[in-house]
Design a protein around this motif. Structure first.
Motif, PDB file in Angstrom:
ATOM      1  N   LEU A  14       0.831  -1.212   0.000  1.00 31.85           N
ATOM      2  CA  LEU A  14       0.000   0.000   0.000  1.00 31.85           C
ATOM      3  C   LEU A  14       0.867   1.265   0.000  1.00 31.85           C
ATOM      4  O   LEU A  14       0.383   2.358   0.305  1.00 31.85           O
ATOM      5  N   GLN A  16       3.211   2.295   1.967  1.00 26.43           N
ATOM      6  CA  GLN A  16       3.226   2.981   3.264  1.00 26.43           C
ATOM      7  C   GLN A  16       4.620   3.453   3.672  1.00 26.43           C
ATOM      8  O   GLN A  16       5.449   2.666   4.139  1.00 26.43           O
ATOM      9  N   LEU A  19       5.328   9.848   7.149  1.00 28.85           N
ATOM     10  CA  LEU A  19       6.096  11.070   7.410  1.00 28.85           C
ATOM     11  C   LEU A  19       6.423  11.161   8.893  1.00 28.85           C
ATOM     12  O   LEU A  19       5.528  11.011   9.733  1.00 28.85           O
ATOM     13  N   GLY A  44      -5.113   8.727   2.107  1.00 25.63           N
ATOM     14  CA  GLY A  44      -4.142   7.915   2.836  1.00 25.63           C
ATOM     15  C   GLY A  44      -3.616   8.612   4.085  1.00 25.63           C
ATOM     16  O   GLY A  44      -2.447   8.977   4.148  1.00 25.63           O
ATOM     17  N   GLU A  65      -8.829   6.084   3.647  1.00 32.27           N
ATOM     18  CA  GLU A  65      -7.728   5.152   3.912  1.00 32.27           C
ATOM     19  C   GLU A  65      -8.148   3.728   3.525  1.00 32.27           C
ATOM     20  O   GLU A  65      -9.201   3.247   3.914  1.00 32.27           O
ATOM     21  N   ASP A  90     -11.047   2.686  -1.106  1.00 30.89           N
ATOM     22  CA  ASP A  90     -10.009   2.881  -2.114  1.00 30.89           C
ATOM     23  C   ASP A  90     -10.149   4.273  -2.711  1.00 30.89           C
ATOM     24  O   ASP A  90     -11.198   4.594  -3.294  1.00 30.89           O
ATOM     25  N   ALA A  91      -9.115   5.066  -2.592  1.00 32.72           N
ATOM     26  CA  ALA A  91      -9.165   6.443  -3.107  1.00 32.72           C
ATOM     27  C   ALA A  91      -9.358   6.473  -4.621  1.00 32.72           C
ATOM     28  O   ALA A  91      -9.801   7.477  -5.172  1.00 32.72           O
ATOM     29  N   ASN A 108       0.004  12.841   1.103  1.00 31.28           N
ATOM     30  CA  ASN A 108       1.268  12.183   0.825  1.00 31.28           C
ATOM     31  C   ASN A 108       0.846  10.889   0.130  1.00 31.28           C
ATOM     32  O   ASN A 108       0.439   9.931   0.767  1.00 31.28           O
TER      33      ASN A 108
END
Ligand code: SAM
Length: 277
Positions: A14, A16, A19, A44, A65, A90-91, A108
């Motif tokens: 995904l 990941q 930050l 996300g 998310e 799912d975006a 991000n």
């Protein structure tokens, strides 16, 4: 409320990379220049690194998310930030048309799907006043590239056509994330255009994707190989005052726009062109 439950296992599939650098987090939020009344859509939210600051800056944050464990992990945050709505999904399939007009996207992005996600967001550009996105440095450079450069391609032309502004804001080092990505990152600002119509845009996309299909050939040859009759293509290029020998990477976005309009009205099989490049 602090996020105290055990952190979910990281899922590489995904994209990941979380930050961890407070300065970068501050710079991204400051770049969004947020109005306190605004709605932000965050793609996300991950462990909430940007989400907390976003919730403190605007009246409403909708965060999408895909990772169910992260949605669960963020639950305590939704209890302390009453303006946060975390949506599990799912975006790429999210119903952006339900967001209010003028929504600001801050994200991000998961790098493995940054380009399709960008296109999906630009499809719904009528919802968004601007998009502040972190993605791979190389992709950011391609989005903002100028003609006659190595980075300039269909991605640059299409993005710049669909936006009034595409600005590369700053570079972000791999050390600002955990785990560190293998590539450098960058934050960009996109301000979508709201004056394009669907038919014009579809013709523009087909023209650009076909023109860049064979980078080493002249554009006229790329069109011919896609099934266009050369005399019609030559006539359109002449009418647009574009030399028949030009290659796609030398045309400005404005030149592509003129050419696409002429082709759409003069070449009978324009609609038969492949939709995806
Ligand atoms: N915003 C967090 C940060 O900056 O620390 C996380 C960013 S991480 C690069 C990308 C996030 O997008 C992860 O939380 C990941 O689970 C999520 N994600 C990946 N694919 C997604 C998709 N198709 N739809 C929604 N979220 C997705």
């Amino acid at each position: 409320m602090p996020l105290t439950s055990p952190r979910p296992r990281r899922k590489k599939s995904l994209g990941q990379h979380f930050l961890t650098d407070p300065n970068t987090i501050r710079k991204i939020i400051a770049s969004a220049d947020l109005d306190p009344e605004a709605t932000v859509c965050e793609i996300g939210p991950g462990r909430g690194a940007l989400t907390v600051g976003l919730c403190q800056s605007v009246s409403s944050v909708v965060a999408v998310e895909m990772d169910a464990e992260l949605v669960h992990y963020l639950h305590p945050l939704t209890e302390s930030c009453l303006n946060l709505d975390v949506q599990h999904g799912d975006a790429l399939a999210f119903a952006y048309d339900r967001l209010p007009e003028g929504t600001v996207v801050v994200a991000n992005l998961p790098y493995n799907i940054s380009t399709p996600l960008l296109f999906r967001l630009l499809e719904h550009r009528d919802r968004f006043s601007r998009l502040i996105l972190m993605l791979q440095w190389e992709v950011a450079r391609r989005l903002a590239a100028r003609p006659n450069t190595r980075e300039y391609g269909a991605l640059s032309v299409i993005t710049q056509y669909l936006t009034q502004e595409t600005t590369l804001l700053f570079k972000v080092s791999p050390t600002c994330f955990s785990p560190r990505p293998e590539v450098e990152s960058a934050v960009i600002r996109l301000v979508p255009r709201q004056d394009t119509n669907q038919e014009e845009t579809a013709g523009f996309l087909r023209t650009v994707r076909t023109a860049f299909r064979h980078r080493r050939k002249t554009m006229a040859n790329s069109f011919r190989e896609a099934g266009w009759a050369l005399p019609g293509v030559h006539a359109a290029l002449d009418q647009a005052k574009i030399a028949r020998t030009r290659r796609a990477e030398t045309l400005t976005v404005q030149e592509f726009s003129v050419l696409a309009t002429i082709l759409q009205h003069t070449v009978p099989n324009h609609d038969a062109l492949p939709k995806n490049g």
